[in-house]
Write a protein that holds these residues in place. Structure first.
Motif, PDB file in Angstrom:
ATOM      1  N   ILE A 156       0.399  -1.255  -0.088  1.00 47.35           N
ATOM      2  CA  ILE A 156      -0.162  -0.448   0.291  1.00 47.35           C
ATOM      3  C   ILE A 156       1.072   0.742   0.261  1.00 47.35           C
ATOM      4  O   ILE A 156       0.804   2.118  -0.745  1.00 47.35           O
ATOM      5  CB  ILE A 156      -0.792  -0.021   1.005  1.00 47.35           C
ATOM      6  CG1 ILE A 156      -1.928  -1.467   0.900  1.00 47.35           C
ATOM      7  CG2 ILE A 156      -1.978   1.663   0.909  1.00 47.35           C
ATOM      8  CD1 ILE A 156      -2.734  -1.618   1.970  1.00 47.35           C
ATOM      9  N   PRO A 157       1.946   1.168   1.487  1.00 44.03           N
ATOM     10  CA  PRO A 157       2.522   2.494   1.038  1.00 44.03           C
ATOM     11  C   PRO A 157       3.097   2.976  -0.675  1.00 44.03           C
ATOM     12  O   PRO A 157       3.270   3.925  -0.622  1.00 44.03           O
ATOM     13  CB  PRO A 157       3.692   2.483   2.003  1.00 44.03           C
ATOM     14  CG  PRO A 157       3.054   1.433   2.705  1.00 44.03           C
ATOM     15  CD  PRO A 157       2.590  -0.011   2.274  1.00 44.03           C
ATOM     16  N   GLN A 158       3.776   1.587  -1.037  1.00 46.70           N
ATOM     17  CA  GLN A 158       4.485   1.869  -2.507  1.00 46.70           C
ATOM     18  C   GLN A 158       3.777   2.075  -3.647  1.00 46.70           C
ATOM     19  O   GLN A 158       4.024   3.484  -4.406  1.00 46.70           O
ATOM     20  CB  GLN A 158       4.805   0.273  -2.697  1.00 46.70           C
ATOM     21  CG  GLN A 158       6.849  -0.047  -1.768  1.00 46.70           C
ATOM     22  CD  GLN A 158       6.833  -0.979  -1.910  1.00 46.70           C
ATOM     23  OE1 GLN A 158       6.050  -2.081  -3.045  1.00 46.70           O
ATOM     24  NE2 GLN A 158       7.894  -1.773  -1.415  1.00 46.70           N
ATOM     25  N   MET A 159       2.533   1.856  -3.723  1.00 45.47           N
ATOM     26  CA  MET A 159       1.567   1.932  -4.148  1.00 45.47           C
ATOM     27  C   MET A 159       0.758   3.765  -3.844  1.00 45.47           C
ATOM     28  O   MET A 159       0.788   4.398  -5.511  1.00 45.47           O
ATOM     29  CB  MET A 159       0.055   1.423  -4.266  1.00 45.47           C
ATOM     30  CG  MET A 159       0.916  -0.081  -4.938  1.00 45.47           C
ATOM     31  SD  MET A 159      -1.116  -0.980  -4.855  1.00 45.47           S
ATOM     32  CE  MET A 159      -1.718  -1.689  -3.546  1.00 45.47           C
ATOM     33  N   LEU A 160       1.173   3.809  -3.503  1.00 44.64           N
ATOM     34  CA  LEU A 160       0.291   5.561  -2.614  1.00 44.64           C
ATOM     35  C   LEU A 160       2.056   6.144  -3.322  1.00 44.64           C
ATOM     36  O   LEU A 160       1.203   7.445  -3.221  1.00 44.64           O
ATOM     37  CB  LEU A 160       0.016   5.578  -1.009  1.00 44.64           C
ATOM     38  CG  LEU A 160      -1.634   5.631  -1.305  1.00 44.64           C
ATOM     39  CD1 LEU A 160      -1.797   5.800   0.492  1.00 44.64           C
ATOM     40  CD2 LEU A 160      -2.301   6.424  -1.261  1.00 44.64           C
ATOM     41  N   SER A 161       2.352   6.323  -3.183  1.00 41.26           N
ATOM     42  CA  SER A 161       3.629   6.884  -2.950  1.00 41.26           C
ATOM     43  C   SER A 161       3.833   7.977  -4.673  1.00 41.26           C
ATOM     44  O   SER A 161       3.748   7.979  -4.975  1.00 41.26           O
ATOM     45  CB  SER A 161       4.685   5.927  -2.511  1.00 41.26           C
ATOM     46  OG  SER A 161       5.928   7.096  -2.384  1.00 41.26           O
ATOM     47  N   SER A 162       3.766   6.199  -5.666  1.00 35.29           N
ATOM     48  CA  SER A 162       4.063   6.514  -6.986  1.00 35.29           C
ATOM     49  C   SER A 162       2.636   6.799  -7.189  1.00 35.29           C
ATOM     50  O   SER A 162       3.095   7.949  -8.270  1.00 35.29           O
ATOM     51  CB  SER A 162       4.023   4.737  -7.176  1.00 35.29           C
ATOM     52  OG  SER A 162       2.329   4.038  -7.833  1.00 35.29           O
ATOM     53  N   ARG A 163       1.639   6.873  -6.821  1.00 37.85           N
ATOM     54  CA  ARG A 163       0.508   7.759  -7.853  1.00 37.85           C
ATOM     55  C   ARG A 163       0.092   8.835  -6.847  1.00 37.85           C
ATOM     56  O   ARG A 163      -0.160   9.632  -7.485  1.00 37.85           O
ATOM     57  CB  ARG A 163      -0.795   6.843  -7.088  1.00 37.85           C
ATOM     58  CG  ARG A 163      -0.590   5.776  -7.210  1.00 37.85           C
ATOM     59  CD  ARG A 163      -2.080   5.040  -6.992  1.00 37.85           C
ATOM     60  NE  ARG A 163      -2.585   3.594  -7.756  1.00 37.85           N
ATOM     61  CZ  ARG A 163      -1.691   2.828  -8.349  1.00 37.85           C
ATOM     62  NH1 ARG A 163      -0.089   2.522  -7.772  1.00 37.85           N
ATOM     63  NH2 ARG A 163      -1.835   1.339  -8.931  1.00 37.85           N
ATOM     64  N   ALA A 170      11.076   5.599   5.784  1.00 37.36           N
ATOM     65  CA  ALA A 170       9.820   5.027   5.899  1.00 37.36           C
ATOM     66  C   ALA A 170       9.223   4.289   6.625  1.00 37.36           C
ATOM     67  O   ALA A 170       8.311   3.493   7.235  1.00 37.36           O
ATOM     68  CB  ALA A 170       8.854   6.947   5.616  1.00 37.36           C
ATOM     69  N   ALA A 171       9.207   2.981   5.837  1.00 36.44           N
ATOM     70  CA  ALA A 171       9.701   2.002   5.550  1.00 36.44           C
ATOM     71  C   ALA A 171      10.189   1.203   6.600  1.00 36.44           C
ATOM     72  O   ALA A 171       8.812   0.176   6.759  1.00 36.44           O
ATOM     73  CB  ALA A 171       9.601   1.543   4.178  1.00 36.44           C
ATOM     74  N   LYS A 172      10.457   1.607   7.219  1.00 33.65           N
ATOM     75  CA  LYS A 172      11.250   1.449   8.563  1.00 33.65           C
ATOM     76  C   LYS A 172      10.757   1.206   9.703  1.00 33.65           C
ATOM     77  O   LYS A 172      11.202   0.443  10.626  1.00 33.65           O
ATOM     78  CB  LYS A 172      13.080   0.947   8.346  1.00 33.65           C
ATOM     79  CG  LYS A 172      13.771   0.864   7.036  1.00 33.65           C
ATOM     80  CD  LYS A 172      15.326   1.235   7.334  1.00 33.65           C
ATOM     81  CE  LYS A 172      16.016   0.947   5.961  1.00 33.65           C
ATOM     82  NZ  LYS A 172      17.344   1.069   6.261  1.00 33.65           N
ATOM     83  N   ALA A 173      10.082   2.488   9.714  1.00 36.01           N
ATOM     84  CA  ALA A 173       9.516   2.400  10.468  1.00 36.01           C
ATOM     85  C   ALA A 173       8.118   2.012  11.152  1.00 36.01           C
ATOM     86  O   ALA A 173       7.515   1.329   9.814  1.00 36.01           O
ATOM     87  CB  ALA A 173       8.525   3.776  10.507  1.00 36.01           C
ATOM     88  N   ALA A 174       7.621   2.228  12.004  1.00 39.52           N
ATOM     89  CA  ALA A 174       6.390   1.297  12.513  1.00 39.52           C
ATOM     90  C   ALA A 174       5.266   2.068  11.921  1.00 39.52           C
ATOM     91  O   ALA A 174       4.775   3.097  11.776  1.00 39.52           O
ATOM     92  CB  ALA A 174       6.114   1.533  14.099  1.00 39.52           C
ATOM     93  N   ALA A 175       4.669   1.868  11.995  1.00 44.82           N
ATOM     94  CA  ALA A 175       2.621   2.185  11.090  1.00 44.82           C
ATOM     95  C   ALA A 175       2.464   2.963  12.517  1.00 44.82           C
ATOM     96  O   ALA A 175       1.821   2.706  13.930  1.00 44.82           O
ATOM     97  CB  ALA A 175       1.407   0.917  11.069  1.00 44.82           C
ATOM     98  N   PRO A 176       2.289   4.815  12.368  1.00 46.02           N
ATOM     99  CA  PRO A 176       1.884   4.748  13.771  1.00 46.02           C
ATOM    100  C   PRO A 176       0.279   4.487  14.356  1.00 46.02           C
ATOM    101  O   PRO A 176      -0.200   4.745  13.587  1.00 46.02           O
ATOM    102  CB  PRO A 176       1.600   7.100  12.864  1.00 46.02           C
ATOM    103  CG  PRO A 176       2.505   6.429  11.702  1.00 46.02           C
ATOM    104  CD  PRO A 176       2.904   5.252  11.572  1.00 46.02           C
TER     105      PRO A 176
END
Length: 164
Positions: A48-55, A70-76
C-alpha cells in the motif's frame, strides 16, 4: 525616468517570481499501513505505501522523500506518533493509515498530516480483490484536496504565443 522604469520593471518582476519558479518540490513519505486481514493479505503492509507513493508523485510539485526510512518505521498508532515520524523524516507531509479486509470487502483509511499539524482523513471501500481501485480513489483525493493538484483531465491554462 521612464527609461529607468522600463528597464527595471521587467527585472523586478523576474526577481519577484524567481523564488516560485525555483522552489523545491514538497516532500512526502508514506508510512507502513496497519493491516487487519487474513494472512493472505500480509503483503499489503508494504504494498500500500509503495502504490500510494507512486500515485501521489507530481513532477516539480510533490515527490516522495526518504521512503526507505519511512518503510522501516512502525505504522503510527496515533496522530502524535505520525507528527513525530513526519518531523524525524524531514518531510512536509506524512501519509499513514490502515487497511481492513473482512470477507470480500476491503476498507482503507488514510490520514495525512502536514507541518502545521493539520490532519486530513478519508476512507474508501472496494471489493477485496479490487483494493487498488479504492487506493486510486484515495490517492486522487489526496492529490486534489491536500496537494491542490488539478483533477486529471481538467482544462489547463494555455499560454498564447505572440501574434495569437
Amino acid at each position: 525616468m521612464k527609461i529607468f522604469l522600463r528597464l527595471c520593471a521587467p527585472v523586478l518582476l523576474m526577481l519577484a517570481f524567481a523564488g516560485q519558479a525555483f522552489a523545491a518540490p514538497q516532500g512526502y513519505a508514506v508510512a507502513p499501513f496497519q493491516v487487519n486481514a487474513p494472512a493472505d493479505y500480509e503483503h499489503l503492509q508494504k504494498a500500500i505505501p509503495q502504490m500510494l507513493s507512486s500515485r501521489l508523485y507530481w513532477q516539480g510539485h510533490f515527490q516522495a522523500a526518504r521512503q526507505d526510512a519511512a518503510a522501516k518505521a512502525a505504522a503510527p498508532a496515533t496522530s502524535d506518533a505520525a507528527a513525530a515520524l513526519r518531523s524525524s523524516l524531514g518531510v512536509d507531509y506524512l501519509i499513514w493509515g490502515d487497511a481492513n479486509v473482512i470477507g470480500k470487502t476491503s476498507t482503507i483509511n488514510v490520514h495525512v498530516i502536514d507541518k502545521a499539524g493539520k490532519i486530513w482523513s478519508k476512507a474508501a471501500q472496494a471489493p477485496a480483490e479490487d483494493m487498488i481501485s479504492g487506493l486510486q480513489r484515495l490517492a486522487d483525493a489526496i492529490s486534489e484536496e491536500v496537494f491542490q493538484r488539478p483533477p486529471v483531465g481538467a482544462a489547463q491554462p494555455q499560454t498564447l504565443g505572440a501574434g495569437s
